[in-house]
Write a protein that holds these residues in place. Structure first.
Motif, short mmCIF file in Angstrom:
data_model
loop_
_atom_site.label_atom_id
_atom_site.label_comp_id
_atom_site.label_asym_id
_atom_site.label_seq_id
_atom_site.Cartn_x
_atom_site.Cartn_y
_atom_site.Cartn_z
N MET A 119 0.79 -1.12 -0.03
CA MET A 119 -0.13 0.01 -0.10
C MET A 119 0.92 1.38 -0.09
N SER A 141 -14.27 -3.81 5.22
CA SER A 141 -14.23 -4.30 3.88
C SER A 141 -15.29 -5.49 3.55
N SER A 173 -10.14 -8.41 0.86
CA SER A 173 -9.17 -7.39 0.32
C SER A 173 -8.61 -6.24 1.25
N LYS A 174 -7.59 -5.56 0.91
CA LYS A 174 -7.42 -4.38 1.81
C LYS A 174 -7.09 -3.33 0.87
N TYR A 175 -7.73 -2.01 1.07
CA TYR A 175 -7.64 -0.93 0.25
C TYR A 175 -7.82 0.28 0.94
N THR A 176 -7.58 1.53 0.23
CA THR A 176 -7.82 2.78 0.56
C THR A 176 -9.18 3.26 0.08
N GLU A 177 -9.83 4.08 0.96
CA GLU A 177 -11.37 4.84 0.42
C GLU A 177 -11.26 6.13 0.90
N THR A 203 -0.44 4.18 -2.06
CA THR A 203 -1.44 4.89 -2.02
C THR A 203 -1.66 5.42 -0.60
#
Length: 691
Positions: free
Chosen positions: A578, A643, A647-651, A581
């Motif tokens: 990550m 989530s 998965s692992k993500y930015t928002e 991001t």
């Protein structure tokens, strides 16, 4: 030429020092070691130059991962990269519910105790076969004034970068056993020295007799009030010279004849362009040769030699430091047939250098002195694959003493590295491993790089104590500079010293080391470290640009006012996947836990009154939670860090609109649902867009 005039405190300290030295010489003849003379070793830099006698040792018991072994028959290194220090069984054996952490044969002394996480469980020190412990305290109280012997805050302390240290000597004649009761904590070092087997050692008294109290008080006072001054010399003959070094010029600064000793070496650097100072400090080379030797025993960039790099970073320790006036070194450097100090400017700038030496005559027996060595390097010989992750610090042959090292680190990404195996958590997971005189398994095996340098838990905060320091704080990203001086805990060797630091992160990550190692060595010893070419001294760091969101309020920079929940970390690195991001690679991480109020209040300042639209960039993961958010007691949109899959993500989410008055502001977080725990929150940054 002049003579240094000591202060009153230095005068008293020097008289005490000289008296102790005379007592020490008498004791050496009688093979007796008083407690006062042992305390004197905390500041006695001169005696370090004496080559070790028969039976001298310096070793360490620690909570290193016991899975690491060396086959005694084949020499095979088994699970050499194991890294669960302090988590797997970290003791010699169990006695009932208690754990035996260390066992030593005397005569000797414990000279350093360190821990990252001492707790309330008792640690008992038994000496000379007694069933009654000489010290029996909660382990956390070993680092507090819990007994008279520990009431010396310059010797017993927690550093500003975590890490608990105790340098009060604890002597024993025949044996020592350290036993921990349940709940004692996690992670330990017990450094101990062993004397000649015929030595008679004065017993340790935790309540201290008058002479012991006086000796420890004198050392403590010197560390508190006189740090940066020479601890040993009553009066030195000093000579100061100024040099104007042109680019690629080399000059002999001092050429000393006969026998003597340099007991103080100071330097000043001036450059026309301040932006070039880092380059000049790294590319101006200090060389010192003893007794007409062909290859210098000291070879180092002048800035690095004085214990911190890159740049000029003010700090003070006992033997080395950088101050507003001078960079100083008080290592004792004897010579029998002359000495030569050379300066070489390989930088692109004309450089003004002032050098001051303080020297004294050698009046005592000079046949048993070692030569002082200090060498800078980035990488020495490659290590065989089965030795990974060892990184060679120093390999030398002969008789001498290892004194410690300074380490300059370039680590621009910070955080973790999944390519680093068991040491993937951060750059400093690596243990020190010191092999003495060809031993099969290292008699010093540490628990982490920051642990060796006396701090803990990856904490990048600046600190300075007599025997160690951290002089650069870039939040564990970019440059770091640390040092550790082994004075009373110096490591004597009769035949060889092979020292390694585990380095899990590879150079091309990039994580790049530069070090100066310091030691004494007999005249016939082998020092294999060669000078580094000028074009490899400066600017070698592999560049890496960290993503930073413009005009963002980084959540990790919020000031925490109240936390009635669980674990909170404002220095949390995200997973490397990550890095592109997540701004600055760091986040604010908080956990809400069952049966807690679970309120987090933070604070920040704004310079301008106005109406703002507020956005937050968060990280969503499967184990995330839902949290209510207030700004200055105004409810805004909830944050949902959960989530829908693994998965692992930015928002980036819009939280709402708020009116702010210039000054301090509060952001409050509360868990929304209390039916499932733990619930975790990860916030990267906030944006306040003026309307």
């Amino acid at each position: 030429m002049k003579r240094i005039k000591p202060t009153i405190l230095m005068l008293v300290f020097s008289i005490f020092f000289m008296t102790s030295c005379m007592d020490s010489k008498k004791e050496n003849l009688n093979k007796n070691i008083s407690y006062t003379s042992l305390v004197n070793r905390l500041t006695d830099l001169k005696s370090l130059a004496t080559l070790p006698g028969k039976g001298e040792k310096s070793e360490m018991w620690s909570s290193y991962d016991r899975k690491s072994k060396v086959d005694s028959v084949t020499g095979e290194f088994i699970e050499w990269s194991a890294n669960n220090d302090g988590l797997r069984p970290q003791f010699i054996r169990k006695e009932g519910n208690n754990e035996v952490l260390a066992e030593m044969t005397g005569p000797g002394a414990i000279v350093r105790i360190w821990s990252a996480s001492p707790k309330d469980g008792k640690v008992n020190i038994y000496i000379d076969g007694s069933d009654i412990p000489i010290v029996s305290e909660a382990f956390i109280d070993y680092f507090k004034p819990s007994i008279p012997a520990f009431n010396f805050p310059e010797l017993v302390y927690e550093t500003n970068a975590k890490g608990f240290n105790n340098y009060v000597p604890i002597t024993y004649q025949k044996s020592c056993k350290i036993v921990a009761e349940p709940g004692w904590g996690q992670y330990f070092h017990f450094n101990y020295i062993t004397f000649n087997k015929e030595a008679l050692v004065e017993s340790f008294n935790p309540n201290l007799n008058e002479s012991a109290k006086s000796a420890l008080t004198m050392v403590n006072t010197f560390f508190a009030e006189e740090m940066g001054k020479n601890p040993s010399a009553l009066e030195l003959e000093t000579v100061t010279k100024d040099f104007n070094l042109k680019t690629n010029s080399k000059t002999t600064a001092f050429k000393l004849k006969g026998k003597g000793a340099i007991a103080s070496l100071k330097a000043k650097i001036k450059v026309i362009n301040p932006e070039k100072l880092d380059e000049v400090l790294r590319k101006t080379i200090l060389e010192i040769s003893w007794d007409g030797e062909d290859t210098p025993s000291v070879w180092s960039p002048i800035g690095d030699f004085f214990g911190s790099a890159p740049g000029y970073n003010n700090y003070k320790t006992l033997p080395m430091g950088m101050t507003d006036g001078w960079m100083y070194s008080y290592w004792y450097m004897p010579y029998l047939e002359g000495a030569e100090i050379t300066l070489h400017n390989s930088s692109s700038e004309t450089t003004a250098v002032s050098l001051e030496i303080g020297k004294e005559e050698l009046k005592d027996d000079d046949k048993n002195y070692g030569r002082f060595h200090a060498k800078w390097h980035r990488d020495l010989e490659p290590i065989k694959k089965e030795r990974w992750p060892d990184w060679l610090l120093l390999k030398t042959e002969g008789k001498g003493r290892f004194l410690g090292a300074s380490l300059s680190l370039w680590n621009p990404k910070g955080g973790s590295n999944s390519n680093a195996g068991e040491g993937h958590y951060w750059w400093g997971e690596g243990d020190e491993k010191f092999f003495i005189d060809g031993e099969n398994f290292p008699s010093t095996f540490g628990t982490g790089t920051e642990d060796y340098f006396g701090y803990a838990w990856c904490n990048p905060s600046i600190f300075e104590q007599a025997f160690h320091s951290q002089s650069i704080d870039n939040g564990n990203m970019g440059y770091q500079s640390v040092n550790r001086w082994q004075i009373i805990d110096n490591i004597p060797f009769q035949k060889s010293f092979d020292g390694y630091l585990e380095k899990y992160f590879a150079n091309d990550w990039p994580t790049q080391y530069a070090t100066v190692v310091y030691w004494y060595l007999d005249a016939d010893g082998k020092d294999p470290i060669k000078p580094t070419p000028a074009d490899e001294l400066f600017g070698y760091e592999i560049p890496y640009k960290v993503f930073k969101q413009p005009n963002a309020l980084e959540a990790e920079n919020l000031m925490v006012i109240e936390n009635s929940g669980g674990w909170l970390n404002t220095d949390e690195f995200v997973h490397e996947s990550m890095y592109k991001t997540v701004s600055g690679h760091k986040i604010l991480f908080w956990t809400a836990e069952k049966n807690k109020k679970n309120k987090l209040i933070t604070e920040f300042e704004t310079e301008k009154t106005g109406k703002y639209e507020v956005y937050a960039t968060i990280i969503k993961q499967a184990d995330g939670g839902v949290f209510k958010v207030k700004i200055n007691n105004q409810n805004i949109k909830n944050i949902n860090c959960k989530s829908s899959d693994d998965s692992k993500y930015t928002e980036r989410i819009k939280l709402g609109t708020v009116n702010l008055v210039a000054g301090k502001q509060q952001i409050e977080f509360n868990v929304l649902k209390d039916d499932k725990f733990p619930q975790r929150m990860w916030i990267d940054y906030f944006e306040f867009v003026e309307l």
